[in-house]
Design a protein around this motif. Structure first.
Motif, short mmCIF file in Angstrom:
data_model
loop_
_atom_site.label_atom_id
_atom_site.label_comp_id
_atom_site.label_asym_id
_atom_site.label_seq_id
_atom_site.Cartn_x
_atom_site.Cartn_y
_atom_site.Cartn_z
N VAL A 198 1.03 -1.26 -0.07
CA VAL A 198 -0.04 -0.04 -0.01
C VAL A 198 0.87 1.14 0.02
O VAL A 198 0.61 2.18 -0.68
N VAL A 199 1.89 1.49 0.84
CA VAL A 199 2.82 2.47 0.95
C VAL A 199 3.65 2.87 -0.20
O VAL A 199 3.52 3.95 -0.86
N ALA A 200 3.76 1.42 -0.89
CA ALA A 200 4.82 1.67 -2.32
C ALA A 200 4.01 2.45 -3.25
O ALA A 200 4.45 3.04 -4.22
N ARG A 201 2.55 2.26 -3.33
CA ARG A 201 1.62 2.88 -4.15
C ARG A 201 1.65 4.28 -4.37
O ARG A 201 1.09 4.93 -5.17
N HIS A 202 2.09 5.02 -3.22
CA HIS A 202 1.71 6.30 -2.88
C HIS A 202 2.96 6.81 -2.30
O HIS A 202 3.24 7.35 -1.00
N PRO A 203 4.29 6.94 -3.18
CA PRO A 203 5.44 7.65 -2.50
C PRO A 203 5.34 8.96 -1.76
O PRO A 203 4.36 9.66 -2.45
N GLY A 204 5.88 9.28 -0.87
CA GLY A 204 5.88 10.38 -0.21
C GLY A 204 5.75 10.27 1.32
O GLY A 204 6.11 9.18 1.90
N PRO A 205 5.60 11.55 1.83
CA PRO A 205 5.31 11.54 3.17
C PRO A 205 4.26 10.51 3.93
O PRO A 205 3.15 11.01 3.36
N TRP A 206 4.21 9.86 5.02
CA TRP A 206 3.33 9.22 5.52
C TRP A 206 3.23 9.32 7.11
O TRP A 206 4.31 9.51 7.72
N GLU A 207 1.86 9.06 7.39
CA GLU A 207 1.80 9.05 8.86
C GLU A 207 0.78 7.73 9.28
O GLU A 207 -0.20 7.47 8.69
N ILE A 208 1.02 7.25 10.41
CA ILE A 208 0.23 5.90 10.72
C ILE A 208 0.03 6.19 12.29
O ILE A 208 1.06 6.42 13.13
N ALA A 209 -1.33 6.07 12.77
CA ALA A 209 -1.46 6.21 14.04
C ALA A 209 -2.03 4.83 14.67
O ALA A 209 -2.42 3.86 14.19
N PHE A 210 -1.50 4.55 15.96
CA PHE A 210 -2.04 3.34 16.71
C PHE A 210 -1.93 3.85 18.24
O PHE A 210 -1.71 4.82 18.58
N GLN A 211 -2.28 2.81 18.97
CA GLN A 211 -2.58 3.08 20.33
C GLN A 211 -1.38 2.27 21.34
O GLN A 211 -1.21 1.17 21.03
N ASP A 212 -1.09 2.97 22.43
CA ASP A 212 -0.12 2.23 22.98
C ASP A 212 -0.53 0.99 23.83
O ASP A 212 0.23 -0.03 24.38
N ALA A 213 -1.72 1.17 24.02
CA ALA A 213 -2.41 0.06 24.66
C ALA A 213 -2.61 -1.40 23.85
O ALA A 213 -2.88 -2.43 24.41
N ASN A 214 -1.90 -1.50 22.74
CA ASN A 214 -2.17 -2.36 21.87
C ASN A 214 -0.91 -2.76 21.39
O ASN A 214 -0.14 -2.44 20.65
N PRO A 215 -0.12 -3.72 22.47
CA PRO A 215 1.28 -3.88 22.36
C PRO A 215 1.58 -4.61 20.86
O PRO A 215 2.67 -4.42 20.37
N GLY A 216 0.64 -5.24 20.22
CA GLY A 216 0.96 -5.87 18.86
C GLY A 216 0.83 -5.01 18.04
O GLY A 216 2.03 -5.14 17.05
N ALA A 217 0.11 -3.82 18.04
CA ALA A 217 0.17 -2.68 16.99
C ALA A 217 1.59 -2.12 17.24
O ALA A 217 2.03 -1.44 16.26
N VAL A 218 1.95 -1.95 18.58
CA VAL A 218 3.18 -0.88 18.69
C VAL A 218 4.25 -1.80 18.23
O VAL A 218 5.06 -1.02 17.41
N ALA A 219 4.66 -3.03 18.32
CA ALA A 219 5.73 -3.75 17.58
C ALA A 219 5.49 -3.82 16.06
O ALA A 219 6.53 -3.60 15.58
#
Length: 166
Positions: free
Chosen positions: A107-128
């Protein structure tokens, strides 16, 4: 660990029902970390789902394995200077097999440039996971910061990862 063959493609109008079902699974998973219950009709808020299929500057992607739905990604900001991976989900049966990393990379490769991704600290799987994705895509040039959740001052801040590709 096992490997699953996947493909990532733009979600079409014909995929809408499948993506809506995946959305319910995603929101169910997220309810553990956000303390949200479904509405009286047993559905969750779906503004992002609606935007992914209808709003300019948004794109919905469907992740499949052997022509079966395995996840989705919603991107916003395609009509501006900054892309945001707004929602991302891989079904539990496909997790821990590299599906998420491969889908995020695609997905990221389809749209080169600056990116942001948000997630929650309470979700350890998402953090890693998101730190690994950022490192895979941007090496050591990514940053991380905590930001308040708009319109939810009582919620813990979201973690935002920022990086630039290609």
């Amino acid at each position: 660990m096992f490997s699953i063959d996947i493909s990532v493609r733009p979600a079409l109008a014909a995929d809408r029902a499948a993506v809506e079902r995946l959305w319910l699974m995603f929101r169910h998973d997220m309810s553990e970390f956000q303390g949200q219950l479904p509405g009286p009709d047993a559905t969750f808020r779906s503004e992002r789902l609606e935007s992914a299929f209808a709003d300019p500057g948004w794109a919905a992607y469907l992740v499949t394995s052997a022509d079966r739905p395995a996840g989705f990604a919603f991107v916003r900001g395609l009509d501006g200077p900054l892309r945001v991976l707004n929602s991302f989900f891989v079904v539990r049966g496909a997790r821990r097999a590299g599906v998420g990393l491969r889908a995020a990379r695609d997905v990221v490769a389809r749209h080169p440039g600056p990116w942001e991704i948000a997630f929650q600290d309470a979700n350890p799987g998402a953090v890693a996971f998101w730190r690994r994705v950022a490192t895979e895509l941007a090496g050591t040039t990514w940053t991380e910061e905590r930001r308040p959740v708009p319109h939810l001052p009582e919620a813990p801040p979201d973690v935002w990862i920022s990086f630039t590709t290609g």
